[in-house]
Design a protein around this motif. Structure first.
Motif, PDB file in Angstrom:
ATOM      1  N   GLN A 108       0.835  -1.197   0.000  1.00  0.00           N
ATOM      2  CA  GLN A 108       0.000   0.000   0.000  1.00  0.00           C
ATOM      3  C   GLN A 108       0.876   1.256   0.000  1.00  0.00           C
ATOM      4  O   GLN A 108       0.623   2.214  -0.713  1.00  0.00           O
ATOM      5  CB  GLN A 108      -0.911  -0.042   1.239  1.00  0.00           C
ATOM      6  CG  GLN A 108      -2.218   0.692   1.080  1.00  0.00           C
ATOM      7  CD  GLN A 108      -2.987   0.271  -0.176  1.00  0.00           C
ATOM      8  OE1 GLN A 108      -2.963  -0.885  -0.567  1.00  0.00           O
ATOM      9  NE2 GLN A 108      -3.612   1.225  -0.837  1.00  0.00           N
ATOM     10  N   LYS A 112       1.539   4.166  -5.073  1.00  0.00           N
ATOM     11  CA  LYS A 112       1.502   5.351  -5.951  1.00  0.00           C
ATOM     12  C   LYS A 112       2.794   5.512  -6.744  1.00  0.00           C
ATOM     13  O   LYS A 112       3.816   4.922  -6.407  1.00  0.00           O
ATOM     14  CB  LYS A 112       1.248   6.593  -5.110  1.00  0.00           C
ATOM     15  CG  LYS A 112      -0.120   6.554  -4.452  1.00  0.00           C
ATOM     16  CD  LYS A 112      -0.437   7.856  -3.768  1.00  0.00           C
ATOM     17  CE  LYS A 112      -1.819   7.743  -3.135  1.00  0.00           C
ATOM     18  NZ  LYS A 112      -2.244   8.938  -2.464  1.00  0.00           N
ATOM     19  N   PRO A 188      -4.207   5.522  -6.957  1.00  0.00           N
ATOM     20  CA  PRO A 188      -5.030   4.591  -6.176  1.00  0.00           C
ATOM     21  C   PRO A 188      -5.409   5.194  -4.830  1.00  0.00           C
ATOM     22  O   PRO A 188      -4.657   5.980  -4.265  1.00  0.00           O
ATOM     23  CB  PRO A 188      -4.101   3.402  -5.971  1.00  0.00           C
ATOM     24  CG  PRO A 188      -2.738   3.972  -6.081  1.00  0.00           C
ATOM     25  CD  PRO A 188      -2.816   5.117  -7.036  1.00  0.00           C
ATOM     26  N   SER A 189      -6.590   4.816  -4.321  1.00  0.00           N
ATOM     27  CA  SER A 189      -6.977   5.383  -3.042  1.00  0.00           C
ATOM     28  C   SER A 189      -7.589   4.349  -2.094  1.00  0.00           C
ATOM     29  O   SER A 189      -7.837   4.643  -0.947  1.00  0.00           O
ATOM     30  CB  SER A 189      -7.977   6.516  -3.248  1.00  0.00           C
ATOM     31  OG  SER A 189      -9.076   6.007  -3.963  1.00  0.00           O
ATOM     32  N   ASP A 190      -7.859   3.160  -2.568  1.00  0.00           N
ATOM     33  CA  ASP A 190      -8.497   2.218  -1.649  1.00  0.00           C
ATOM     34  C   ASP A 190      -7.578   1.037  -1.340  1.00  0.00           C
ATOM     35  O   ASP A 190      -6.495   0.923  -1.861  1.00  0.00           O
ATOM     36  CB  ASP A 190      -9.819   1.717  -2.229  1.00  0.00           C
ATOM     37  CG  ASP A 190      -9.591   0.739  -3.373  1.00  0.00           C
ATOM     38  OD1 ASP A 190      -8.566   0.869  -4.070  1.00  0.00           O
ATOM     39  OD2 ASP A 190     -10.414  -0.144  -3.565  1.00  0.00           O
ATOM     40  N   ALA A 191      -8.038   0.182  -0.423  1.00  0.00           N
ATOM     41  CA  ALA A 191      -7.225  -0.968  -0.029  1.00  0.00           C
ATOM     42  C   ALA A 191      -8.059  -2.232  -0.150  1.00  0.00           C
ATOM     43  O   ALA A 191      -8.219  -2.984   0.775  1.00  0.00           O
ATOM     44  CB  ALA A 191      -6.733  -0.767   1.404  1.00  0.00           C
ATOM     45  N   SER A 192      -8.611  -2.449  -1.351  1.00  0.00           N
ATOM     46  CA  SER A 192      -9.578  -3.538  -1.516  1.00  0.00           C
ATOM     47  C   SER A 192      -8.929  -4.876  -1.886  1.00  0.00           C
ATOM     48  O   SER A 192      -9.593  -5.768  -2.359  1.00  0.00           O
ATOM     49  CB  SER A 192     -10.578  -3.136  -2.590  1.00  0.00           C
ATOM     50  OG  SER A 192      -9.875  -2.742  -3.756  1.00  0.00           O
ATOM     51  N   GLN A 197      -7.773  -3.853  -6.432  1.00  0.00           N
ATOM     52  CA  GLN A 197      -7.248  -2.487  -6.479  1.00  0.00           C
ATOM     53  C   GLN A 197      -6.634  -2.194  -7.856  1.00  0.00           C
ATOM     54  O   GLN A 197      -6.809  -1.109  -8.404  1.00  0.00           O
ATOM     55  CB  GLN A 197      -6.196  -2.309  -5.382  1.00  0.00           C
ATOM     56  CG  GLN A 197      -5.909  -0.853  -5.114  1.00  0.00           C
ATOM     57  CD  GLN A 197      -4.896  -0.679  -4.005  1.00  0.00           C
ATOM     58  OE1 GLN A 197      -3.771  -1.155  -4.108  1.00  0.00           O
ATOM     59  NE2 GLN A 197      -5.281  -0.005  -2.955  1.00  0.00           N
ATOM     60  N   THR A 200      -9.369  -1.373 -10.201  1.00  0.00           N
ATOM     61  CA  THR A 200      -9.850  -0.005  -9.959  1.00  0.00           C
ATOM     62  C   THR A 200      -8.910   1.004 -10.619  1.00  0.00           C
ATOM     63  O   THR A 200      -9.340   1.963 -11.255  1.00  0.00           O
ATOM     64  CB  THR A 200      -9.956   0.262  -8.443  1.00  0.00           C
ATOM     65  OG1 THR A 200     -10.838  -0.696  -7.888  1.00  0.00           O
ATOM     66  CG2 THR A 200     -10.500   1.657  -8.147  1.00  0.00           C
ATOM     67  N   SER A 204     -10.827   3.051 -13.609  1.00  0.00           N
ATOM     68  CA  SER A 204     -11.442   4.271 -13.049  1.00  0.00           C
ATOM     69  C   SER A 204     -10.973   5.479 -13.852  1.00  0.00           C
ATOM     70  O   SER A 204      -9.832   5.519 -14.324  1.00  0.00           O
ATOM     71  CB  SER A 204     -11.008   4.479 -11.600  1.00  0.00           C
ATOM     72  OG  SER A 204     -11.541   3.477 -10.790  1.00  0.00           O
ATOM     73  N   ARG A 209     -15.418   6.123 -10.487  1.00  0.00           N
ATOM     74  CA  ARG A 209     -14.598   5.093  -9.862  1.00  0.00           C
ATOM     75  C   ARG A 209     -15.130   3.705 -10.203  1.00  0.00           C
ATOM     76  O   ARG A 209     -16.328   3.441 -10.083  1.00  0.00           O
ATOM     77  CB  ARG A 209     -14.597   5.306  -8.343  1.00  0.00           C
ATOM     78  CG  ARG A 209     -13.613   4.463  -7.610  1.00  0.00           C
ATOM     79  CD  ARG A 209     -13.434   4.968  -6.188  1.00  0.00           C
ATOM     80  NE  ARG A 209     -12.664   4.006  -5.423  1.00  0.00           N
ATOM     81  CZ  ARG A 209     -13.188   2.947  -4.860  1.00  0.00           C
ATOM     82  NH1 ARG A 209     -14.476   2.716  -4.962  1.00  0.00           N
ATOM     83  NH2 ARG A 209     -12.416   2.116  -4.188  1.00  0.00           N
ATOM     84  N   VAL A 211     -15.502  -0.193  -9.446  1.00  0.00           N
ATOM     85  CA  VAL A 211     -15.381  -1.153  -8.349  1.00  0.00           C
ATOM     86  C   VAL A 211     -15.479  -2.542  -8.959  1.00  0.00           C
ATOM     87  O   VAL A 211     -16.472  -2.887  -9.611  1.00  0.00           O
ATOM     88  CB  VAL A 211     -16.489  -0.949  -7.289  1.00  0.00           C
ATOM     89  CG1 VAL A 211     -16.328  -1.949  -6.144  1.00  0.00           C
ATOM     90  CG2 VAL A 211     -16.437   0.473  -6.749  1.00  0.00           C
TER      91      VAL A 211
END
Ligand code: ACO
Length: 429
Positions: A108, A112, A188-192, A197, A200, A204, A209, A211
């Motif tokens: 994580q 970026k 990226p902004s989520d931790a799925s 991810q 996404t 996106s 966005r 999902v």
């Protein structure tokens, strides 16, 4: 079992040790052959050459066996996920729950791309092949992480591994967006989860966005697991070759990406889809395609068929074929190319040309159909392969570097060119 082999040449005989692997594979260690007989071995294409001792992956091509660190690929495909499998391949054991959490946090942390790296995309033509950009961007990591030229300890290695495994996703997503002509990249902004991810990042757009559906993400994750390592194939051997000169991890992996690109290796997944599309567009019959393979002087090959090692079946192809049907069902899609692929497979498997040469569908025969269903464009397929193969390249770089007896890889050759001649003679032609 004999633990030595005798080679005799020109009236002289010498004994050579026989190495026996965990699964009973045997190799004659010819390390002293040249010194003792004056000869080297010749093995065009390396089909009989063991280039290293490795503890990572075991393949028995005749039995259709593939195991990472001793675990069968079918079991991993059923029970594991890509990140756990990657950890297993790289470190030789499964992570504990804490180690997994810590590793995901590192991924994580490095998800970026710095502004300096995103700016580099502007220099690439919009129609550049994604694999050309991928090689360049991975090599560019050497410019942005000079502190990791020397991997001095386990912490450095973990950081470099997290950077490669994590950033390749955003690089792949940016390559795709760059090719569409859009330079509005989404960080990226989520931790799925690793693969969700990535999807996404890929699909996106600013203000919109994406999902990922859990089953779709799982299908791609499965593809990554199946591609994660494959012992001494062309790209992995390239990584080891570069690593043997003590080049840094990023540049060694970038060389692996280049080797993967060709259509006889990772580029086959793109070539399969193009072949199937061509058959559909031209309305070729299955019989005519099979006949084309057999024509004398034809260099046409059924892409996604045959393998240097698997001479019975590719265990990954079996798993993928089932996954392919599932994904299409889930997405409510039918794909005419899937039917062509199934018809081609059926015809080839009962044709003596393919049976006699032990040519079976390989992992790439069906993987493109899954990626196409997910919405990944054909020219990005080999990039997806590279994403999946990353753990294998990293593990092989690590193993090469940790070998205390490692020497620079330096094969010999048999020179077949002109004998000594003068400059003037050569100019005369
Ligand atoms: N279609 C038709 N004929 C084939 C094919 C094919 N896909 N593959 C091999 N053959 C034939 C060859 O023409 C040769 O025939 P011959 O004995 O009459 O001359 C014979 O089978 C043996 O072929 P080789 O090239 O010697 O086999 P090799 O082990 O060197 O090659 C390879 C393996 C490169 C995978 C080959 O089968 C091929 O080109 N396949 C298509 C490309 C492909 O799918 N690559 C992906 C590999 S898997 C991966 O990298 C993930």
């Amino acid at each position: 079992m004999q633990d030595k082999a005798t080679i005799s040449y020109d009236g002289k005989a010498a004994d050579y040790p026989v190495i026996i692997g965990t699964e009973g594979e045997k190799a004659i260690d010819v390390g002293k052959l040249r010194a003792q007989t004056g000869c080297i071995t010749f093995d065009d294409g390396y089909g009989n050459t063991g280039s290293c001792l490795s503890k990572i992956t075991f393949i028995d091509g005749d039995q259709g066996i593939l195991r990472y660190r001793g675990i069968d690929i079918a079991e991993l495909a059923e029970k594991s996920d890509f990140i756990e499998t990657a950890y297993l391949i790289i470190w030789g054991r499964f992570p504990t729950a804490d180690e997994r959490r810590a590793f995901e946090a590192r991924l994580q942390e490095h998800a970026k791309l710095p502004e300096s790296m995103t700016q580099q995309f502007q220099g690439f033509p919009k129609d550049a092949h994604p694999m050309a950009i991928l090689t360049a961007m991975i090599n560019a990591m050497s410019c942005h992480h000079q502190e990791l030229f020397e991997i001095r300890n386990e912490a450095d290695f973990t950081t470099a591994t997290a950077i490669l495994l994590s950033k390749i996703r955003l690089i792949a997503a940016y390559i795709y967006k760059h090719g569409t002509g859009d330079s509005l990249f989404v960080q990226p902004s989520d931790a799925s989860g690793y693969t969700a991810q990535f999807l996404t990042m890929m699909f996106s757009w600013p203000g919109k966005r994406y999902v990922a559906d859990a089953d779709v993400a799982r299908a791609l994750d499965l593809l990554f697991i199946l591609h994660a390592d494959h012992e001494q194939n062309c790209s992995t051997s390239t990584v080891r070759m570069v690593a043997s000169s003590e080049a840094n991890l990023f540049t060694a992996v970038s060389a692996g990406v280049s080797a993967l690109w060709g259509k006889l290796h990772g580029g086959a997944n793109q070539a399969v889809l193009e072949m199937l599309q061509g058959i559909k567009d031209r309305g070729d019959s299955i019989e005519s395609v099979i006949a084309k393979c057999k024509q004398k002087d034809s260099d046409f090959r059924l892409m996604g068929f045959g393998h240097r090692v698997y001479k019975n079946f590719d265990p990954r192809a079996k798993i993928i074929k089932v996954a392919c049907d599932k994904v299409l069902d889930k997405l409510g899609k039918t794909d005419p190319l899937l039917q062509i692929a199934k018809d081609l497979e059926k015809a080839a498997l009962s044709d003596s040309y393919f049976v006699d040469r032990k040519l079976y569908p390989n992992v790439d025969f069906y993987s493109g159909i899954i990626m196409r269903a997910i919405g990944i464009p054909t020219n990005m397929f080999t990039v997806m392969f590279a994403l999946g193969r990353m753990p294998g390249w990293i593990a092989n770089w690590k193993e090469t570097n940790e070998n205390p007896k490692a020497r620079i890889y330096r094969p010999r050759q048999i020179y077949m060119g002109p004998k000594l001649r003068s400059y003037e003679e050569a100019k005369k032609g």
